[in-house]
Design an enzyme around this catalytic site. Structure first.
Site, PDB file in Angstrom:
ATOM      1  N   ASN A 103       7.879  32.573  41.483  1.00  0.00           N
ATOM      2  CA  ASN A 103       8.257  31.202  41.866  1.00  0.00           C
ATOM      3  C   ASN A 103       9.782  30.974  41.883  1.00  0.00           C
ATOM      4  O   ASN A 103      10.247  29.972  42.420  1.00  0.00           O
ATOM      5  CB  ASN A 103       7.576  30.158  40.970  1.00  0.00           C
ATOM      6  CG  ASN A 103       6.094  29.980  41.251  1.00  0.00           C
ATOM      7  OD1 ASN A 103       5.301  29.713  40.356  1.00  0.00           O
ATOM      8  ND2 ASN A 103       5.690  30.133  42.509  1.00  0.00           N
ATOM      9  N   ASP A 106      -2.546  24.873  41.158  1.00  0.00           N
ATOM     10  CA  ASP A 106      -1.964  25.015  42.493  1.00  0.00           C
ATOM     11  C   ASP A 106      -2.295  23.815  43.386  1.00  0.00           C
ATOM     12  O   ASP A 106      -3.348  23.193  43.235  1.00  0.00           O
ATOM     13  CB  ASP A 106      -2.501  26.311  43.121  1.00  0.00           C
ATOM     14  CG  ASP A 106      -1.657  26.756  44.303  1.00  0.00           C
ATOM     15  OD1 ASP A 106      -0.505  26.293  44.436  1.00  0.00           O
ATOM     16  OD2 ASP A 106      -2.150  27.579  45.095  1.00  0.00           O
TER      17      ASP A 106
HETATM   18  C1  IPE Z   1       0.563  30.417  41.676  1.00  0.00           C
HETATM   19  O1  IPE Z   1       0.729  29.523  42.725  1.00  0.00           O
HETATM   20  C2  IPE Z   1       1.531  30.109  40.584  1.00  0.00           C
HETATM   21  C3  IPE Z   1       1.289  28.865  39.865  1.00  0.00           C
HETATM   22  C4  IPE Z   1       0.325  28.036  40.067  1.00  0.00           C
HETATM   23  C5  IPE Z   1       2.230  28.575  38.831  1.00  0.00           C
HETATM   24  P1  IPE Z   1       1.642  29.866  43.982  1.00  0.00           P
HETATM   25  O2  IPE Z   1       1.575  28.679  44.869  1.00  0.00           O
HETATM   26  O3  IPE Z   1       2.969  30.312  43.560  1.00  0.00           O
HETATM   27  O4  IPE Z   1       0.864  31.101  44.614  1.00  0.00           O
HETATM   28  P2  IPE Z   1       0.923  31.704  46.082  1.00  0.00           P
HETATM   29  O5  IPE Z   1       2.356  31.898  46.432  1.00  0.00           O
HETATM   30  O6  IPE Z   1       0.265  30.722  46.989  1.00  0.00           O
HETATM   31  O7  IPE Z   1       0.142  32.974  45.987  1.00  0.00           O
HETATM   32  C1  IPE Z   2       1.676  24.864  42.068  1.00  0.00           C
HETATM   33  O1  IPE Z   2       1.743  24.046  43.183  1.00  0.00           O
HETATM   34  C2  IPE Z   2       2.840  24.651  41.135  1.00  0.00           C
HETATM   35  C3  IPE Z   2       3.713  25.818  41.015  1.00  0.00           C
HETATM   36  C4  IPE Z   2       3.609  26.946  41.662  1.00  0.00           C
HETATM   37  C5  IPE Z   2       4.817  25.689  40.107  1.00  0.00           C
HETATM   38  P1  IPE Z   2       2.520  24.505  44.484  1.00  0.00           P
HETATM   39  O2  IPE Z   2       3.919  24.036  44.390  1.00  0.00           O
HETATM   40  O3  IPE Z   2       2.351  25.954  44.722  1.00  0.00           O
HETATM   41  O4  IPE Z   2       1.754  23.676  45.598  1.00  0.00           O
HETATM   42  P2  IPE Z   2       1.412  24.153  47.063  1.00  0.00           P
HETATM   43  O5  IPE Z   2       0.646  25.428  46.936  1.00  0.00           O
HETATM   44  O6  IPE Z   2       2.714  24.345  47.776  1.00  0.00           O
HETATM   45  O7  IPE Z   2       0.592  23.053  47.620  1.00  0.00           O
HETATM   46 MG    MG Z   3       0.962  27.039  45.739  1.00  0.00          MG
END
Ligand code: IPE
Ligand code: IPE
Ligand code: MG
Length: 243
Positions: free
Chosen positions: A68, A20
């Site tokens: 997602n 993340d």
């Molecule tokens: C969790 O991250 C999913 C992945 C890292 C693939 P998210 O960014 O989607 O999680 P939330 O929405 O902050 O809980």
């Molecule tokens: C995790 O990084 C990757 C996926 C969820 C696919 P994010 O895209 O959630 O990054 P932030 O949380 O917005 O920084």
């Molecule tokens: Mg995220």
């Protein structure tokens, strides 16, 4: 291969990584979110290889959750493209794959994923099935609740068929019907980016996992961070309800 790996007395058998913080990494640099995902994919490869060299046997990386899909179409498209690129790149690395002996397994819902990506996934799983040094689970279109629902359905179908009886249902049977069947539960789950939640990751498997949180954004995650996790892990007193 990495040299100068510190000695760790106890190694976790299975480490889970919630990758993340890609979006914030890109935002901090005035870049598009997809640039963060691209950098995150490089980190994934690096951390995978380092953990394999350290001697960890199972890893699960959260790459795309069932939630997602609610992101803008453009971002979802960029992520699907990255997954394809990763698999195509893997096909080119035959010699390296033979050295590293990494078995790839995709966990999550197949339904909903683009057909060409599914083909590449099948191919990669088939091609790496002979490797046993380390199993890398990639959680793609994965949700812990979807996984449990899936298990409940397949167990219910066996009961309905008369293959098993209700009394045969126990925790081991549930574990045998989830995507990570046959693998140990994660000993430790790592979440960078300053969030303190699981976001539907390994819901069943994490019942007794240790947790490791950090403010580092995933693209900035280093081998040194892995060393920190492993040295912290040495100090965890895992009681599993005992004394
Ligand atoms: C969790 O991250 C999913 C992945 C890292 C693939 P998210 O960014 O989607 O999680 P939330 O929405 O902050 O809980
Ligand atoms: C995790 O990084 C990757 C996926 C969820 C696919 P994010 O895209 O959630 O990054 P932030 O949380 O917005 O920084
Ligand atoms: Mg995220």
């Amino acid at each position: 291969m990495y040299k100068n790996i510190p000695e760790f007395e106890v190694l976790p058998q299975h480490v889970g990584f919630i990758m993340d913080g890609n979006g914030r990494w890109a935002k901090n640099r005035g870049l598009e979110r997809s640039a963060g995902h691209k950098e995150g994919a490089k980190t994934f490869r690096r951390i995978c290889e380092y953990c394999a060299d350290v001697g960890i046997k199972h890893m699960t990386f959260y790459a795309f959750s069932t939630e997602n899909w609610s992101r803008p179409e453009k971002e979802v498209g960029a992520l699907m493209k990255l997954f394809k690129e990763y698999l195509l790149e893997g096909e080119e690395r035959t010699a390296e794959n033979d050295i590293r002996q990494m078995r790839l397994k995709f966990i999550g819902e197949k339904e909903g994923l683009p057909k060409d990506l599914l083909k590449l996934i099948e191919k990669a799983e088939k091609k790496t099935a002979k490797y046993s040094k380390i199993t890398i689970n990639i959680a793609l279109n994965y949700g812990g609740r979807a996984e449990i629902t899936h298990a409940v359905k397949s167990i219910a179908a066996k009961v309905a068929d008369g293959e098993i009886s209700v009394d045969d249902i126990n925790e081991n049977l549930v574990s045998d019907n989830i995507y990570t069947a046959g693998q140990p539960d994660p000993d430790i789950i790592v979440r960078p980016s300053g969030e303190f939640r699981l976001s539907n990751f390994l819901t069943w498997q994490s019942a007794y996992s240790e947790f490791w949180f950090s403010d580092v954004l995933w693209p900035d995650f280093t081998e040194e961070n892995v060393n920190e996790i492993l040295s912290d892990f040495q100090k965890r007193n895992r009681r599993f309800g005992g004394v």
